[in-house]
Scaffold this motif. Structure first.
Motif, PDB file in Angstrom:
ATOM      1  N   ARG A  38       6.275   8.994   7.581  1.00  0.00           N
ATOM      2  CA  ARG A  38       7.235   9.806   7.271  1.00  0.00           C
ATOM      3  C   ARG A  38       8.542   9.013   6.845  1.00  0.00           C
ATOM      4  NH1 ARG A  38       6.578  13.383  11.582  1.00  0.00           N
ATOM      5  NH2 ARG A  38       5.268  15.327  11.241  1.00  0.00           N
ATOM      6  N   LYS A  39       8.905   8.030   7.892  1.00  0.00           N
ATOM      7  CA  LYS A  39       9.992   7.292   7.817  1.00  0.00           C
ATOM      8  C   LYS A  39      10.029   6.427   6.670  1.00  0.00           C
ATOM      9  CE  LYS A  39      10.772   7.519  13.043  1.00  0.00           C
ATOM     10  NZ  LYS A  39      10.716   6.604  14.152  1.00  0.00           N
ATOM     11  N   LEU A  40       8.702   5.687   6.592  1.00  0.00           N
ATOM     12  CA  LEU A  40       8.450   4.582   5.539  1.00  0.00           C
ATOM     13  C   LEU A  40       8.116   5.150   4.061  1.00  0.00           C
ATOM     14  CD1 LEU A  40       7.255   2.009   7.752  1.00  0.00           C
ATOM     15  CD2 LEU A  40       9.637   2.244   7.272  1.00  0.00           C
ATOM     16  N   GLU A  41       7.769   6.432   3.936  1.00  0.00           N
ATOM     17  CA  GLU A  41       7.250   6.987   2.916  1.00  0.00           C
ATOM     18  C   GLU A  41       5.896   6.407   2.597  1.00  0.00           C
ATOM     19  OE1 GLU A  41      10.124   6.906  -0.137  1.00  0.00           O
ATOM     20  OE2 GLU A  41      11.092   8.749   0.776  1.00  0.00           O
ATOM     21  N   VAL A  42       5.000   6.196   3.756  1.00  0.00           N
ATOM     22  CA  VAL A  42       3.822   5.436   3.622  1.00  0.00           C
ATOM     23  C   VAL A  42       2.692   6.918   3.926  1.00  0.00           C
ATOM     24  CG1 VAL A  42       2.150   4.207   4.662  1.00  0.00           C
ATOM     25  CG2 VAL A  42       4.240   3.410   3.979  1.00  0.00           C
ATOM     26  N   GLU A  43       1.833   7.262   3.283  1.00  0.00           N
ATOM     27  CA  GLU A  43       0.884   8.199   3.373  1.00  0.00           C
ATOM     28  C   GLU A  43       0.038   7.882   4.229  1.00  0.00           C
ATOM     29  OE1 GLU A  43      -0.698  12.260   2.012  1.00  0.00           O
ATOM     30  OE2 GLU A  43       1.267  11.120   1.503  1.00  0.00           O
ATOM     31  N   VAL A  44      -0.298   8.886   5.239  1.00  0.00           N
ATOM     32  CA  VAL A  44      -1.404   8.530   6.721  1.00  0.00           C
ATOM     33  C   VAL A  44      -2.359   9.399   6.319  1.00  0.00           C
ATOM     34  CG1 VAL A  44      -1.573   8.334   8.990  1.00  0.00           C
ATOM     35  CG2 VAL A  44       0.641   7.374   8.004  1.00  0.00           C
ATOM     36  N   VAL A  45      -3.356   9.085   6.199  1.00  0.00           N
ATOM     37  CA  VAL A  45      -4.731   9.864   6.232  1.00  0.00           C
ATOM     38  C   VAL A  45      -5.227  10.029   7.565  1.00  0.00           C
ATOM     39  CG1 VAL A  45      -6.946  10.237   5.283  1.00  0.00           C
ATOM     40  CG2 VAL A  45      -5.027   9.202   3.914  1.00  0.00           C
ATOM     41  N   PRO A  46      -5.236  11.260   8.257  1.00  0.00           N
ATOM     42  CA  PRO A  46      -5.794  11.348   9.686  1.00  0.00           C
ATOM     43  C   PRO A  46      -7.310  11.046   9.582  1.00  0.00           C
ATOM     44  CG  PRO A  46      -4.437  13.118   9.125  1.00  0.00           C
ATOM     45  CD  PRO A  46      -4.754  12.552   7.838  1.00  0.00           C
ATOM     46  N   GLY A  47      -7.800  10.138  10.345  1.00  0.00           N
ATOM     47  CA  GLY A  47      -9.341   9.897  10.396  1.00  0.00           C
ATOM     48  C   GLY A  47      -9.811   9.569  11.649  1.00  0.00           C
ATOM     49  N   VAL A  48     -11.178   9.361  11.934  1.00  0.00           N
ATOM     50  CA  VAL A  48     -11.667   8.996  12.850  1.00  0.00           C
ATOM     51  C   VAL A  48     -12.969   8.008  12.712  1.00  0.00           C
ATOM     52  CG1 VAL A  48     -13.034  10.977  13.266  1.00  0.00           C
ATOM     53  CG2 VAL A  48     -12.590   9.752  15.392  1.00  0.00           C
ATOM     54  N   GLU A  49     -13.470   7.320  13.420  1.00  0.00           N
ATOM     55  CA  GLU A  49     -14.789   6.608  13.219  1.00  0.00           C
ATOM     56  C   GLU A  49     -15.717   6.739  14.534  1.00  0.00           C
ATOM     57  OE1 GLU A  49     -16.731   2.259  11.792  1.00  0.00           O
ATOM     58  OE2 GLU A  49     -14.568   2.248  12.754  1.00  0.00           O
ATOM     59  N   ILE A  50     -16.677   7.678  14.284  1.00  0.00           N
ATOM     60  CA  ILE A  50     -17.591   7.948  15.384  1.00  0.00           C
ATOM     61  C   ILE A  50     -18.883   6.983  15.574  1.00  0.00           C
ATOM     62  CG2 ILE A  50     -19.088  10.032  16.288  1.00  0.00           C
ATOM     63  CD1 ILE A  50     -16.978  12.014  14.974  1.00  0.00           C
ATOM     64  N   SER A  51     -18.917   6.730  16.813  1.00  0.00           N
ATOM     65  CA  SER A  51     -19.965   5.878  17.039  1.00  0.00           C
ATOM     66  C   SER A  51     -21.329   6.549  17.329  1.00  0.00           C
ATOM     67  CB  SER A  51     -19.755   5.020  18.392  1.00  0.00           C
ATOM     68  OG  SER A  51     -18.313   4.501  18.359  1.00  0.00           O
ATOM     69  N   THR A  52     -22.383   6.207  16.509  1.00  0.00           N
ATOM     70  CA  THR A  52     -23.659   6.996  16.696  1.00  0.00           C
ATOM     71  C   THR A  52     -24.918   5.853  16.802  1.00  0.00           C
ATOM     72  OG1 THR A  52     -24.445   7.142  14.253  1.00  0.00           O
ATOM     73  CG2 THR A  52     -23.029   8.802  15.303  1.00  0.00           C
ATOM     74  N   VAL A  53     -25.953   6.420  16.940  1.00  0.00           N
ATOM     75  CA  VAL A  53     -27.231   5.416  17.160  1.00  0.00           C
ATOM     76  C   VAL A  53     -28.315   5.977  16.276  1.00  0.00           C
ATOM     77  CG1 VAL A  53     -28.851   4.341  18.661  1.00  0.00           C
ATOM     78  CG2 VAL A  53     -26.505   4.257  19.367  1.00  0.00           C
ATOM     79  N   SER A  54     -29.132   5.071  15.711  1.00  0.00           N
ATOM     80  CA  SER A  54     -30.125   5.692  14.891  1.00  0.00           C
ATOM     81  C   SER A  54     -31.124   4.224  14.811  1.00  0.00           C
ATOM     82  CB  SER A  54     -29.846   6.125  13.450  1.00  0.00           C
ATOM     83  OG  SER A  54     -31.230   6.481  12.879  1.00  0.00           O
ATOM     84  N   GLY A  55     -32.364   4.482  15.317  1.00  0.00           N
ATOM     85  CA  GLY A  55     -33.299   3.577  15.410  1.00  0.00           C
ATOM     86  C   GLY A  55     -33.022   2.351  16.142  1.00  0.00           C
ATOM     87  N   GLY A  56     -32.174   2.729  17.318  1.00  0.00           N
ATOM     88  CA  GLY A  56     -31.789   1.459  18.203  1.00  0.00           C
ATOM     89  C   GLY A  56     -30.393   0.734  17.536  1.00  0.00           C
TER      90      GLY A  56
ATOM     91  N   LEU B  98       0.888  -1.205   0.098  1.00  0.00           N
ATOM     92  CA  LEU B  98       0.164  -0.067  -0.161  1.00  0.00           C
ATOM     93  C   LEU B  98       0.858   0.932  -0.241  1.00  0.00           C
ATOM     94  CD1 LEU B  98      -2.765  -0.949   2.723  1.00  0.00           C
ATOM     95  CD2 LEU B  98      -3.074  -0.723   0.461  1.00  0.00           C
ATOM     96  N   ASP B  99       0.495   2.296  -0.574  1.00  0.00           N
ATOM     97  CA  ASP B  99       1.120   3.542  -0.394  1.00  0.00           C
ATOM     98  C   ASP B  99       0.774   4.420   0.722  1.00  0.00           C
ATOM     99  OD1 ASP B  99       2.563   3.692  -3.269  1.00  0.00           O
ATOM    100  OD2 ASP B  99       0.532   2.954  -3.645  1.00  0.00           O
ATOM    101  N   GLY B 100      -0.599   4.078   1.251  1.00  0.00           N
ATOM    102  CA  GLY B 100      -0.958   4.916   2.257  1.00  0.00           C
ATOM    103  C   GLY B 100      -2.322   4.081   3.094  1.00  0.00           C
ATOM    104  N   LEU B 101      -2.577   4.586   3.970  1.00  0.00           N
ATOM    105  CA  LEU B 101      -3.734   4.043   4.707  1.00  0.00           C
ATOM    106  C   LEU B 101      -4.304   5.098   5.771  1.00  0.00           C
ATOM    107  CD1 LEU B 101      -2.968   1.920   8.017  1.00  0.00           C
ATOM    108  CD2 LEU B 101      -1.241   3.497   6.998  1.00  0.00           C
TER     109      LEU B 101
END
Length: 310
Positions: A75-93, A53-56
């Motif tokens: 940076r060290k390995l020349e792998v692109e890192v995309v800053p992200g998050v996975e937010i927990s929500t609730v809909s319809g239980g 992979l070139d990034g994750l």
């Protein structure tokens, strides 16, 4: 350029392998020990490199605590890192997860909001342990924390996989899958779902932190009315390609996203391995090309501002 106080390199669409030019590949959904993954963020980056992979993206549940370490290793390995998050929500239980890409990871309000979600997660864990006790299965919070290798008060999350691992270790179940099927999955004997924010609120939070909201694995919800509702509200992308989606499901949600002019993303939802079993799939099992990452960058107010300022 800097994203959320973290330096990230620009995306290029092709790379040379030997005599060939090949498309750059990015896995846009992975978890680390900052939430319920089994690998440190730096290890995920090294595994991504080994997988070609070139990034994750680092998209831990309700925390951005693993992003900085991953970017440094990238940076060290020349792998692109995309800053992200996975937010927990609730809909319809039901649990509904919203991914956020290129958010400002140093935004104080956003981090405070994530802390509130982690407090709700802690409450859910306590309620699950109580229900397990009522079923005759003794699991303590100390045992779960020891399994997760987390310390109270840290900017990290403890989740159901950590409880499942204790159930396996104590011999209550044979493996992680049985733990979820019998006790921890939606509708199972010890499952609980305390009040959480709605997915619309997660979309707002991500956008207010300068990021791009993308609905995670819609095929697991099997609710196109929900997906349409969130599209109408302001969703910017759909994770059509996911390790738990059947091919026809992937085609369906890719087409739905394209009809509405949304970004179509792809991710393995890699959580590492427990007992020799990889959850959900190895890094790179689903991947997007550089054009998708460029779309995410273009849609991120924070990324654009950071890019202009460097």
């Amino acid at each position: 350029m800097a994203v959320g106080g973290i330096a990230c390199s620009p995306v290029h669409s092709l790379r040379r392998t030997g005599e060939k030019l090949v498309a750059r590949r990015y896995d846009l959904h992975s978890h680390t020990t900052a939430s319920d993954g089994t690998n440190a963020p730096a290890v995920n980056v090294r595994l991504a490199q080994e997988a070609g992979l070139d990034g994750l993206a680092i998209t831990d549940h309700d925390t951005v605590a693993g992003v900085a370490e991953a970017v440094e290793e990238g940076r060290k390995l020349e792998v692109e890192v995309v800053p992200g998050v996975e937010i927990s929500t609730v809909s319809g239980g039901r649990d509904i997860h919203v991914l956020g890409y290129y958010i400002d990871t140093e935004d104080a309000l956003f981090r405070e909001r994530l802390e509130q979600l982690r407090e709700t997660r802690d409450l859910r864990n306590a309620m699950i342990l109580d229900k397990l006790g009522e079923l005759g299965l003794s699991v303590t919070l100390d045992e779960v924390l020891e399994q997760s290798r987390k310390r109270p008060g840290r900017d990290e999350t403890v989740g159901r996989p950590h409880i499942a691992a204790v159930l396996v270790a104590k011999g209550y179940v044979a493996d992680m899958q049985e733990a979820f099927d019998r006790y921890l999955a939606s509708g199972a004997a010890a499952y609980v779902n305390p009040p959480r924010i709605r997915p619309e609120e997660a979309i707002d939070w991500i956008r207010e932190a300068g990021g791009v909201p993308v609905l995670a694995h819609p095929g697991l919800y099997d609710d196109d009315a929900l997906v349409q509702r969130l599209i109408d509200y302001g969703l910017k992308g759909i994770e059509a390609y996911h390790s738990d989606h059947a091919p026809e499901t992937e085609r369906h949600y890719a087409a739905m996203a394209q009809r509405h002019g949304l970004i179509v993303t792809a991710g393995s939802d890699f959580h590492g391995s427990r007992g020799g079993v990889v959850f959900h799939a190895p890094l790179g099992a689903r991947s997007a090309d550089a054009a998708v990452v460029a779309q995410l960058q273009a849609a991120s107010v924070h990324y654009e501002r950071s890019h202009r300022s460097t």
